[in-house]
Design a protein around this motif. Structure first.
Motif, PDB file in Angstrom:
ATOM      1  N   LEU A 142       0.849  -1.190   0.000  1.00 25.43           N
ATOM      2  CA  LEU A 142       0.000   0.000   0.000  1.00 25.43           C
ATOM      3  C   LEU A 142       0.886   1.243   0.000  1.00 25.43           C
ATOM      4  CD1 LEU A 142      -2.712  -1.031   2.646  1.00 25.43           C
ATOM      5  CD2 LEU A 142      -2.878  -1.150   0.154  1.00 25.43           C
ATOM      6  N   GLU A 143       1.151   1.786  -1.178  1.00 21.13           N
ATOM      7  CA  GLU A 143       2.078   2.909  -1.297  1.00 21.13           C
ATOM      8  C   GLU A 143       1.551   4.187  -0.645  1.00 21.13           C
ATOM      9  OE1 GLU A 143       3.277   3.464  -5.311  1.00 21.13           O
ATOM     10  OE2 GLU A 143       4.201   1.481  -5.483  1.00 21.13           O
ATOM     11  N   ARG A 144       0.234   4.270  -0.487  1.00 15.80           N
ATOM     12  CA  ARG A 144      -0.326   5.456   0.172  1.00 15.80           C
ATOM     13  C   ARG A 144      -0.019   5.477   1.664  1.00 15.80           C
ATOM     14  NH1 ARG A 144      -4.817   4.391   3.142  1.00 15.80           N
ATOM     15  NH2 ARG A 144      -5.785   2.329   2.901  1.00 15.80           N
ATOM     16  N   VAL A 145       0.489   4.354   2.180  1.00 13.21           N
ATOM     17  CA  VAL A 145       0.819   4.252   3.611  1.00 13.21           C
ATOM     18  C   VAL A 145       2.317   4.038   3.818  1.00 13.21           C
ATOM     19  CG1 VAL A 145       0.427   2.985   5.753  1.00 13.21           C
ATOM     20  CG2 VAL A 145      -1.464   3.318   4.146  1.00 13.21           C
ATOM     21  N   TYR A 146       2.882   3.086   3.104  1.00 17.70           N
ATOM     22  CA  TYR A 146       4.251   2.653   3.377  1.00 17.70           C
ATOM     23  C   TYR A 146       5.233   3.262   2.377  1.00 17.70           C
ATOM     24  CZ  TYR A 146       1.827  -0.433   6.507  1.00 17.70           C
ATOM     25  OH  TYR A 146       1.030  -0.909   7.526  1.00 17.70           O
ATOM     26  N   ARG A 147       5.419   4.571   2.500  1.00 16.08           N
ATOM     27  CA  ARG A 147       6.344   5.292   1.633  1.00 16.08           C
ATOM     28  C   ARG A 147       7.579   5.687   2.440  1.00 16.08           C
ATOM     29  NH1 ARG A 147       4.307  10.692  -1.175  1.00 16.08           N
ATOM     30  NH2 ARG A 147       2.959   9.176  -2.236  1.00 16.08           N
ATOM     31  N   PRO A 148       8.776   5.412   1.923  1.00 10.82           N
ATOM     32  CA  PRO A 148       9.995   5.809   2.643  1.00 10.82           C
ATOM     33  C   PRO A 148      10.084   7.322   2.786  1.00 10.82           C
ATOM     34  CG  PRO A 148      10.487   4.179   0.949  1.00 10.82           C
ATOM     35  CD  PRO A 148       9.079   4.632   0.710  1.00 10.82           C
ATOM     36  N   GLY A 149      10.620   7.765   3.894  1.00  7.15           N
ATOM     37  CA  GLY A 149      10.777   9.192   4.144  1.00  7.15           C
ATOM     38  C   GLY A 149      11.569   9.447   5.408  1.00  7.15           C
ATOM     39  N   ARG A 150      11.318  10.575   6.054  1.00  7.43           N
ATOM     40  CA  ARG A 150      12.162  11.006   7.162  1.00  7.43           C
ATOM     41  C   ARG A 150      11.368  11.243   8.456  1.00  7.43           C
ATOM     42  NH1 ARG A 150      17.202  12.499   5.533  1.00  7.43           N
ATOM     43  NH2 ARG A 150      17.440  13.818   7.379  1.00  7.43           N
ATOM     44  N   ILE A 151      10.208  10.588   8.579  1.00  2.50           N
ATOM     45  CA  ILE A 151       9.395  10.723   9.779  1.00  2.50           C
ATOM     46  C   ILE A 151       9.363   9.388  10.520  1.00  2.50           C
ATOM     47  CG2 ILE A 151       7.151  11.368  10.735  1.00  2.50           C
ATOM     48  CD1 ILE A 151       8.594  13.625   9.193  1.00  2.50           C
ATOM     49  N   GLY A 152       9.802   9.390  11.765  1.00  4.06           N
ATOM     50  CA  GLY A 152       9.707   8.192  12.589  1.00  4.06           C
ATOM     51  C   GLY A 152       8.302   8.070  13.156  1.00  4.06           C
ATOM     52  N   ILE A 153       7.825   6.832  13.291  1.00  5.00           N
ATOM     53  CA  ILE A 153       6.471   6.612  13.810  1.00  5.00           C
ATOM     54  C   ILE A 153       6.521   5.563  14.917  1.00  5.00           C
ATOM     55  CG2 ILE A 153       4.128   5.825  13.246  1.00  5.00           C
ATOM     56  CD1 ILE A 153       4.613   6.897  10.401  1.00  5.00           C
ATOM     57  N   MET A 154       5.907   5.892  16.052  1.00  5.50           N
ATOM     58  CA  MET A 154       5.754   4.965  17.172  1.00  5.50           C
ATOM     59  C   MET A 154       4.257   4.824  17.446  1.00  5.50           C
ATOM     60  SD  MET A 154       8.599   6.236  19.955  1.00  5.50           S
ATOM     61  CE  MET A 154       7.596   7.648  20.475  1.00  5.50           C
ATOM     62  N   THR A 155       3.790   3.593  17.632  1.00  7.65           N
ATOM     63  CA  THR A 155       2.356   3.416  17.768  1.00  7.65           C
ATOM     64  C   THR A 155       1.978   2.318  18.749  1.00  7.65           C
ATOM     65  OG1 THR A 155       0.321   2.907  16.553  1.00  7.65           O
ATOM     66  CG2 THR A 155       2.353   1.894  15.742  1.00  7.65           C
ATOM     67  N   ARG A 156       0.860   2.537  19.427  1.00 10.51           N
ATOM     68  CA  ARG A 156       0.239   1.506  20.248  1.00 10.51           C
ATOM     69  C   ARG A 156      -0.947   0.883  19.531  1.00 10.51           C
ATOM     70  NH1 ARG A 156      -1.243   4.149  25.961  1.00 10.51           N
ATOM     71  NH2 ARG A 156      -2.122   2.078  26.290  1.00 10.51           N
ATOM     72  N   SER A 157      -1.418   1.511  18.477  1.00 11.51           N
ATOM     73  CA  SER A 157      -2.679   1.122  17.840  1.00 11.51           C
ATOM     74  C   SER A 157      -2.477   0.657  16.412  1.00 11.51           C
ATOM     75  CB  SER A 157      -3.654   2.312  17.850  1.00 11.51           C
ATOM     76  OG  SER A 157      -4.815   2.020  17.099  1.00 11.51           O
ATOM     77  N   GLY A 158      -2.772  -0.612  16.148  1.00  7.50           N
ATOM     78  CA  GLY A 158      -2.675  -1.110  14.792  1.00  7.50           C
ATOM     79  C   GLY A 158      -3.733  -0.511  13.890  1.00  7.50           C
ATOM     80  N   SER A 159      -4.942  -0.309  14.426  1.00  6.36           N
ATOM     81  CA  SER A 159      -6.051   0.185  13.604  1.00  6.36           C
ATOM     82  C   SER A 159      -5.844   1.630  13.166  1.00  6.36           C
ATOM     83  CB  SER A 159      -7.370   0.050  14.372  1.00  6.36           C
ATOM     84  OG  SER A 159      -7.326   0.767  15.587  1.00  6.36           O
ATOM     85  N   LEU A 160      -5.226   2.457  14.010  1.00  2.00           N
ATOM     86  CA  LEU A 160      -5.010   3.860  13.673  1.00  2.00           C
ATOM     87  C   LEU A 160      -3.751   4.083  12.833  1.00  2.00           C
ATOM     88  CD1 LEU A 160      -5.891   5.737  16.988  1.00  2.00           C
ATOM     89  CD2 LEU A 160      -7.023   6.029  14.780  1.00  2.00           C
ATOM     90  N   THR A 161      -2.846   3.145  12.870  1.00  2.00           N
ATOM     91  CA  THR A 161      -1.531   3.360  12.253  1.00  2.00           C
ATOM     92  C   THR A 161      -1.640   3.627  10.760  1.00  2.00           C
ATOM     93  OG1 THR A 161      -0.430   2.021  13.931  1.00  2.00           O
ATOM     94  CG2 THR A 161       0.738   2.366  11.855  1.00  2.00           C
ATOM     95  N   ASN A 162      -2.366   2.778  10.033  1.00  2.00           N
ATOM     96  CA  ASN A 162      -2.479   2.973   8.590  1.00  2.00           C
ATOM     97  C   ASN A 162      -3.147   4.299   8.260  1.00  2.00           C
ATOM     98  OD1 ASN A 162      -1.248   0.555   8.097  1.00  2.00           O
ATOM     99  ND2 ASN A 162      -3.052  -0.484   7.314  1.00  2.00           N
ATOM    100  N   GLU A 163      -4.186   4.655   9.023  1.00  2.00           N
ATOM    101  CA  GLU A 163      -4.911   5.893   8.759  1.00  2.00           C
ATOM    102  C   GLU A 163      -4.009   7.111   8.939  1.00  2.00           C
ATOM    103  OE1 GLU A 163      -8.871   8.346  10.344  1.00  2.00           O
ATOM    104  OE2 GLU A 163      -8.326   6.416  11.230  1.00  2.00           O
TER     105      GLU A 163
END
Length: 296
Positions: A142-163
């Motif tokens: 899903l390129e609209r979600v998993y695009r390489p870049g320079r922002i680190g992401i930390m998450t507790r929620s699987g459901s919110l992560t993609n959004e």
């Protein structure tokens, strides 16, 4: 660059011959992950997508150098599997299953700290270094979600992560590394323990934190910012804003107890420390754009 995991990381998969283990091992390899060995007791001599399978972790590392292990095991076997990996000298472990018994999780965190290991999970999708490698199950196509870049992401929620990650991409950014801390009551690695890795990564310009009610991990992030442990911009979104006090929402770790863990308190602590907090997922990208543009 990335944190924890890259294309050179030699990954072992515990439970590789199971349905989920074999399916996602193939996807991880397709993405670029360097899977070098697998473990399933009684299956030594077999292979999964060309990856050799061993009876035990000790036998695997005796034959092939290993840097990290990914566990596809039921929750009741998670502690034993983690201890086996730690005893073999593996310092990076991702545990995907949810519902690990509470006493097991407490012992597992203690064992990881004593071994100087970073153990991610449980109840997580895993970790992914965009465009390089992943340990877990991510629909990376899903390129609209998993695009390489320079922002680190930390998450507790699987459901919110993609959004939310999609909103980051929609604003013109991408992710360096995404770390799923997990939603169990006892996270084996906490947000504040990951922050220094993003701080040291020259290819991470800012961090997005996806939190929720319950626990104190978000307040610990605020403390790390106040103490200058983390000095890069941080944008947060917290789920569970309308949850009633004492009500468990979704994750086992998302419960307000003893008057602590409310979203209101977390927002206050983060804003007071200088972080930006989005009221809605679509605002995360906008806030990132504003804070990063102002630094140019």
């Amino acid at each position: 660059m990335s944190i924890i995991l890259d294309q050179s990381t030699r990954v072992l998969v515990q439970g590789i011959t199971g349905k989920e283990g074999s399916f996602w091992t193939k996807h991880m390899m397709d993405y670029g992950t360097n899977v070098v060995a697998g473990v399933t007791p009684g299956r030594e001599g077999q292979n999964v997508a060309g990856v050799p399978v061993f009876h035990t972790v000790k036998r695997a590392v005796r034959n092939i150098p290993v840097d990290a292990s990914l566990l596809f095991v039921p929750p009741r076997f998670a502690k034993e599997a983690l201890l086996e990996a730690l005893e073999a000298g593996i310092k990076k472990v991702v545990i995907l299953c949810d519902g690990i018994p509470l006493h097991d999780a407490i012992q597992m965190r203690k064992a990881a700290l004593n071994a100087g290991a970073m153990v991610i999970g449980g109840n997580t999708s895993g970790i992914i270094s965009m465009g390089q490698a992943m340990m877990g199950f991510f629909p990376y196509w899903l390129e609209r979600v998993y695009r390489p870049g320079r922002i680190g992401i930390m998450t507790r929620s699987g459901s919110l992560t993609n959004e939310i990650t999609a909103e980051v991409v929609r604003t013109g950014f991408g992710a360096s590394s995404l770390i799923g801390i997990g939603g169990d009551p006892v996270p084996l690695t906490r947000f504040a323990e990951v922050l220094p890795l993003f701080q040291e990564d020259p290819d991470t310009d800012a961090v997005v934190l996806i939190g929720e009610l319950g626990g104190t991990m978000e307040e610990e992030v605020a403390e790390a910012i106040e103490k200058k442990i983390f000095t890069k911009p941080l944008v947060a979104f917290l789920g569970g804003r309308t949850a009633p006090k004492g009500k468990k929402m979704g994750h086992a770790g998302a419960i307000i107890t003893a008057g602590k863990g409310t979203v209101k308190d977390k927002i206050f602590a983060l804003k007071n420390a200088g972080a930006l907090v989005a009221e809605r997922p679509r605002q995360v990208g906008i806030l990132l754009e504003s804070v990063l543009t102002s630094k140019i």
